[in-house]
Write an enzyme that holds these catalytic residues in place. Structure first.
Site, mmCIF file in Angstrom:
data_model
loop_
_atom_site.group_PDB
_atom_site.id
_atom_site.type_symbol
_atom_site.label_atom_id
_atom_site.label_comp_id
_atom_site.label_asym_id
_atom_site.label_seq_id
_atom_site.Cartn_x
_atom_site.Cartn_y
_atom_site.Cartn_z
ATOM 1 N N LYS A 13 -9.152 -20.541 -24.111
ATOM 2 C CA LYS A 13 -9.515 -21.949 -24.355
ATOM 3 C C LYS A 13 -11.005 -22.193 -24.088
ATOM 4 O O LYS A 13 -11.670 -22.851 -24.860
ATOM 5 C CB LYS A 13 -8.705 -22.894 -23.441
ATOM 6 C CG LYS A 13 -7.226 -22.912 -23.678
ATOM 7 C CD LYS A 13 -6.559 -24.027 -22.873
ATOM 8 C CE LYS A 13 -6.666 -23.830 -21.361
ATOM 9 N NZ LYS A 13 -5.919 -22.677 -20.837
ATOM 10 N N ARG A 160 -13.928 -15.032 -11.391
ATOM 11 C CA ARG A 160 -13.366 -16.199 -10.714
ATOM 12 C C ARG A 160 -12.481 -15.752 -9.560
ATOM 13 O O ARG A 160 -11.755 -14.770 -9.667
ATOM 14 C CB ARG A 160 -12.529 -17.010 -11.714
ATOM 15 C CG ARG A 160 -13.363 -17.956 -12.531
ATOM 16 C CD ARG A 160 -12.597 -18.588 -13.624
ATOM 17 N NE ARG A 160 -11.298 -19.117 -13.231
ATOM 18 C CZ ARG A 160 -10.531 -19.856 -14.028
ATOM 19 N NH1 ARG A 160 -10.945 -20.148 -15.241
ATOM 20 N NH2 ARG A 160 -9.372 -20.303 -13.623
#
Ligand code: AMP
Length: 213
Positions: A13, A160
């Site tokens: 996304k 992350r």
């Protein structure tokens, strides 16, 4: 053009939202990015969100709805926006409907990126992002020329904190339980389209653009 980009964690996304933002000159509103910035800054929202994010759980609806409602009022959203990672629960979608109705605007397209859930863990645990320009990389499918360094701008590549296997599995479980029901929610609205998120990146982008027109 007001767009919601949906799909499970690792569907791509963020990558697609960045490209759509560039092509259509509208901002990408990523609640994940906003929350990570709040955690980094140590703001009150960041302090409340940190533990949930680290475990792969969702941050509470009132926090994310508040962030998005404020962001939508900013001038750059007047021409349109891409919601990336929001809404993630049915109550968030209902709250968004209310916020948009109050602003006399509506969602034009909901695009769902469909991906094979087996592929997601490998996709997510291998990814890294440039800390300077946001370009995405992958340990298998898109290696940088020099390890840890962005090909585009020379920035440092970082992973992350929640892209480890245990957290990813929890994020997928949370997606299936709390976010997947949104597919039916938006199918009823009549402006829902699914695209094949397993295709090559440029092909996925072309399919999304074909939906947006
Ligand atoms: P993302 O970058 O979209 O994968 O989001 C990273 C993390 O931020 C998620 O695992 C959640 O903990 C939190 N988060 C992002 N967006 C939302 C949302 N709309 N609702 C609740 N939590 C969210």
């Amino acid at each position: 053009m007001n767009l919601i980009l949906m799909g499970p964690p690792g569907a791509g996304k963020g990558t697609q939202a960045r490209r759509i933002a560039e092509r259509y000159a509208i901002p990408q509103l990523s609640t994940g990015d906003m929350l990570r910035a709040a955690v980094k800054a140590g703001s009150p929202v960041g302090l409340q969100a940190k533990a949930a994010m680290e475990s792969g759980a969702l941050v509470t609806d009132d926090i994310v709805v508040g962030i998005i409602a404020d962001r939508l009022k900013e001038a750059d959203c007047a021409k349109g926006f891409i919601l990336d990672g929001f809404p993630r629960t049915v109550p968030q979608a209902a709250a968004l409907d209310k916020v948009l109705a109050g602003m006399s605007i509506a969602i034009d397209h909901v695009v769902d990126m469909e991906v094979d859930s087996e592929a997601l863990v490998a996709r997510i645990t291998g990814r890294s992002t440039c800390s300077k320009c946001g370009e995405g990389y992958h340990a298998v499918s898109k290696k940088p020329s020099v390890a840890g360094v962005c090909d585009k701008c020379g920035g440092e590549l970082t992973q992350r904190a929640d892209d480890n296997e245990a957290t990813v599995r929890n994020r997928l479980k949370v997606y299936n339980e709390q976010t997947a029901p949104l597919i039916d929610y938006y199918k009823k609205s009549g402006n829902f389209k699914a695209v094949d998120g397993m295709a090559e990146m440029n092909q996925v982008f072309d399919s999304i653009c074909a939906v947006l027109g």
